[in-house]
Write a protein that holds these residues in place. Structure first.
Motif, PDB file in Angstrom:
ATOM      1  N   ASP A 139       0.857  -1.194   0.000  1.00 33.85           N
ATOM      2  CA  ASP A 139       0.000   0.000   0.000  1.00 33.85           C
ATOM      3  C   ASP A 139       0.898   1.250   0.000  1.00 33.85           C
ATOM      4  OD1 ASP A 139       0.986   0.147   2.583  1.00 33.85           O
ATOM      5  OD2 ASP A 139      -0.845  -0.570   3.511  1.00 33.85           O
ATOM      6  N   HIS A 173      -5.872  -1.802  -5.755  1.00 32.91           N
ATOM      7  CA  HIS A 173      -4.454  -1.848  -6.131  1.00 32.91           C
ATOM      8  C   HIS A 173      -4.225  -3.037  -7.057  1.00 32.91           C
ATOM      9  CE1 HIS A 173      -3.578   1.279  -3.184  1.00 32.91           C
ATOM     10  NE2 HIS A 173      -4.071   0.503  -2.200  1.00 32.91           N
ATOM     11  N   TYR A 176      -2.927  -6.918  -0.767  1.00 30.77           N
ATOM     12  CA  TYR A 176      -3.389  -5.564  -1.042  1.00 30.77           C
ATOM     13  C   TYR A 176      -4.914  -5.558  -1.156  1.00 30.77           C
ATOM     14  CZ  TYR A 176      -3.118  -7.713  -5.677  1.00 30.77           C
ATOM     15  OH  TYR A 176      -3.260  -8.558  -6.745  1.00 30.77           O
ATOM     16  N   HIS A 189      -0.389   6.229  -7.727  1.00 28.76           N
ATOM     17  CA  HIS A 189       0.104   5.445  -6.594  1.00 28.76           C
ATOM     18  C   HIS A 189       1.615   5.217  -6.679  1.00 28.76           C
ATOM     19  CE1 HIS A 189      -4.096   3.544  -5.627  1.00 28.76           C
ATOM     20  NE2 HIS A 189      -4.089   4.885  -5.612  1.00 28.76           N
TER      21      HIS A 189
END
Length: 282
Positions: A35, A63, A59, A110
């Motif tokens: 994460d 994701h 996850y 991300h």
């Protein structure tokens, strides 16, 4: 064939050693996961990855996991993945060989927020080479042993007949002793045997001196003729030193002395006695 079996056994041993030495790593653990809040770069630098290890990504569904090249890792570009992205909340990736692999999250922003990781995989500790097993030449084929003919049967020794029993000498039985009860056989008549007379005495030794003329004893009566009897010869003159022989009484005839038996007569006498004895015995 034996060499191939040895090599196969060594390969199995190496695989088992690697499997036993392999480690499994959960990305971001124990304090984090895959994460944006976990410092993935610090976590990766604190681990030592080797050939045969395994990575586990855990996850949330917003994701994913994408493996990219070094250039795409640095620029956070997810448009050229090395393989299709991994989704589903849990992904396991094996690390079979040494090298460096790069993983990013494909969700926009991300990767730039720090959701990426660089994994440096070291070569496994080189195990000592297996001892070389000397290849032995195949054993020579067994030599055929010559088949020897069986030995000829040994002739049995001839069976000899048993020796004849020794003849026991027979001792002739003694003739039966005539029983005293049985009467003897009758004797054969034998001629009367002459009775041997006494051996005459040697004549007296005459003296060398002339002998005196014989003296007529006055007591001797002249010879007379007996009545009805034979005429007797006159009596011989007495020898000196010999007592005179008295004349026989009247009426008695004097027999001349018996002749001395010869040797032939003695032999006949002994033969007759022997024959009589044999007849008595048998």
């Amino acid at each position: 064939m034996k060499k191939i079996m040895v090599l196969a056994a060594l390969a199995i041993m190496l695989v088992s050693i690697k499997t036993s030495m392999a480690a499994t790593y959960t990305v971001g653990a124990p304090g984090g996961s895959w994460d944006r809040s976990t410092d993935l770069a610090t976590w990766a630098s604190s681990q030592t990855f080797s050939e045969g290890d395994t990575l586990i990504f855990q996850y949330t569904l917003n994701h994913d996991v994408i493996e990219v090249s070094k250039a795409d890792y640095d620029s956070c570009t997810s448009s050229n993945p090395l393989q299709p992205p991994f989704t589903g909340g849990a992904t396991t990736i094996a690390l079979p060989s040494a090298g460096t692999r790069y993983f990013i999250c494909g969700t926009g922003g991300h990767c730039l927020g720090g959701m990426k990781v660089e994994i440096d995989i070291l070569a496994a500790a080189s195990s000592p080479p297996p001892p070389t097993t000397p290849v032995l030449p195949p054993p020579p084929p067994p030599t055929a042993r010559p088949v020897l003919p069986p030995p000829p049967p040994t002739a049995a020794p001839p069976v000899l007949p048993p020796p004849p029993p020794a003849a026991t000498p027979r001792v002739p039985s003694p003739p039966p002793t005539p029983s005293p009860v049985s009467s003897p056989p009758p004797l054969r008549s034998t001629p009367p045997l002459p009775t041997p007379s006494a051996v005459p005495s040697p004549p007296p030794v005459k003296s060398m001196a002339p002998s005196p003329p014989p003296k007529v004893s006055p007591s001797s009566p002249p010879p007379s003729k007996a009545k009805g009897g034979p005429t007797l010869p006159p009596a011989p003159a007495p020898l000196p030193g010999v007592p005179p022989i008295s004349a026989p009484p009247p009426g008695v005839s004097v027999l001349p002395p018996a002749p001395t038996p010869s040797s032939a007569a003695k032999l006949r006498l002994v033969g007759g006695l022997f024959t009589a004895a044999v007849i008595v015995l048998f």
